[in-house]
Design a protein around this motif. Structure first.
Motif, PDB file in Angstrom:
ATOM      1  N   ASN A  29      68.037  15.491  38.221  1.00  0.00           N
ATOM      2  CA  ASN A  29      67.790  16.830  38.745  1.00  0.00           C
ATOM      3  C   ASN A  29      66.298  17.077  38.949  1.00  0.00           C
ATOM      4  O   ASN A  29      65.497  16.772  38.074  1.00  0.00           O
ATOM      5  N   TYR A  31      62.939  19.514  39.218  1.00  0.00           N
ATOM      6  CA  TYR A  31      62.524  20.739  38.549  1.00  0.00           C
ATOM      7  C   TYR A  31      62.655  21.897  39.526  1.00  0.00           C
ATOM      8  O   TYR A  31      62.413  21.747  40.722  1.00  0.00           O
ATOM      9  N   GLY A  32      63.018  23.044  38.996  1.00  0.00           N
ATOM     10  CA  GLY A  32      63.100  24.255  39.793  1.00  0.00           C
ATOM     11  C   GLY A  32      62.067  25.256  39.327  1.00  0.00           C
ATOM     12  O   GLY A  32      61.182  24.923  38.533  1.00  0.00           O
ATOM     13  N   PRO A  33      62.210  26.488  39.792  1.00  0.00           N
ATOM     14  CA  PRO A  33      61.284  27.528  39.334  1.00  0.00           C
ATOM     15  C   PRO A  33      61.506  27.797  37.848  1.00  0.00           C
ATOM     16  O   PRO A  33      62.594  27.547  37.327  1.00  0.00           O
ATOM     17  N   LYS A  97      63.001  15.745  30.907  1.00  0.00           N
ATOM     18  CA  LYS A  97      64.214  15.907  31.709  1.00  0.00           C
ATOM     19  C   LYS A  97      65.451  15.266  31.093  1.00  0.00           C
ATOM     20  O   LYS A  97      66.230  14.620  31.775  1.00  0.00           O
ATOM     21  N   ASP A 134      71.580  25.934  39.582  1.00  0.00           N
ATOM     22  CA  ASP A 134      71.599  25.525  40.991  1.00  0.00           C
ATOM     23  C   ASP A 134      71.115  24.086  41.162  1.00  0.00           C
ATOM     24  O   ASP A 134      70.396  23.765  42.105  1.00  0.00           O
ATOM     25  N   LYS A 136      68.922  22.477  39.481  1.00  0.00           N
ATOM     26  CA  LYS A 136      67.514  22.239  39.153  1.00  0.00           C
ATOM     27  C   LYS A 136      67.231  22.578  37.695  1.00  0.00           C
ATOM     28  O   LYS A 136      67.793  23.527  37.144  1.00  0.00           O
ATOM     29  N   VAL A 138      65.353  24.322  35.099  1.00  0.00           N
ATOM     30  CA  VAL A 138      64.490  25.511  35.071  1.00  0.00           C
ATOM     31  C   VAL A 138      63.840  25.707  33.706  1.00  0.00           C
ATOM     32  O   VAL A 138      63.042  26.617  33.509  1.00  0.00           O
TER      33      VAL A 138
END
Length: 163
Positions: A29, A31-33, A97, A134, A136, A138
């Motif tokens: 995955n 990284y997201g916000p 991660k 979603d 990602k 977070v």
């Protein structure tokens, strides 16, 4: 060759091998916000509810993808040492991660797995998992105060609350 040069080569090789081992097991995955405070509180509520249901006293930490603390909570009568451990577990899970258990498992194997003890920022204790929304990452949630398996059970309940 001087012994100092040999030591430098061995240290460099160890760092490179540890990095390669760590990368091989990371979640795919992206990284997201960073997790919002609102979502961190939702995850925390579910994790704390799981701890209280089982009458476990625990500390909880939620960090963003960079390992920065977003939310922290400690149940009454939780041992003082669990406070920092929860934060360290969460940071491990976020920056690498993966669940912190993956490091515990590698160290438990001994031999080459002991190299993980030299990986800066990697706490080899079960009890933290990435928070994925979603698709990602977070952030991550880390728990401490029970057994490693109990910590992981509560952390997973928190992460699952945001799926």
């Amino acid at each position: 060759m001087s012994s100092r040069f040999v030591v430098k080569i061995l240290v460099t090789m160890t760092v490179l091998l540890c990095g390669a081992m760590a990368k091989a097991q990371q979640m795919p995955n992206p990284y997201g916000p960073p997790i919002s405070l609102e979502n961190a509180k939702k995850a925390a509520a579910a994790a704390i509810a799981e701890a209280q249901k089982n009458k476990w006293t625990m500390a909880l930490a939620i960090v963003d993808p960079n390992g920065t603390l977003v939310y922290y909570e400690k149940l009454d009568n939780t041992q003082i040492g669990s406070a920092q451990v929860a934060i360290s577990k969460a940071r491990t899970s976020a920056i690498f991660k993966r669940p912190s258990k993956s490091f515990q498992d590698q160290v438990a194997k001994g031999g080459e797995g002991l190299r993980y003890l030299g990986l800066e920022g990697a706490v080899p204790l079960e009890g933290a998992v990435p928070i994925v929304m979603d698709g990602k990452i977070v952030g991550a949630i880390g728990m401490s105060g029970g057994t490693s398996a109990q910590d992981a059970q509560c952390a997973q309940a928190g992460a699952d609350a945001l799926k």
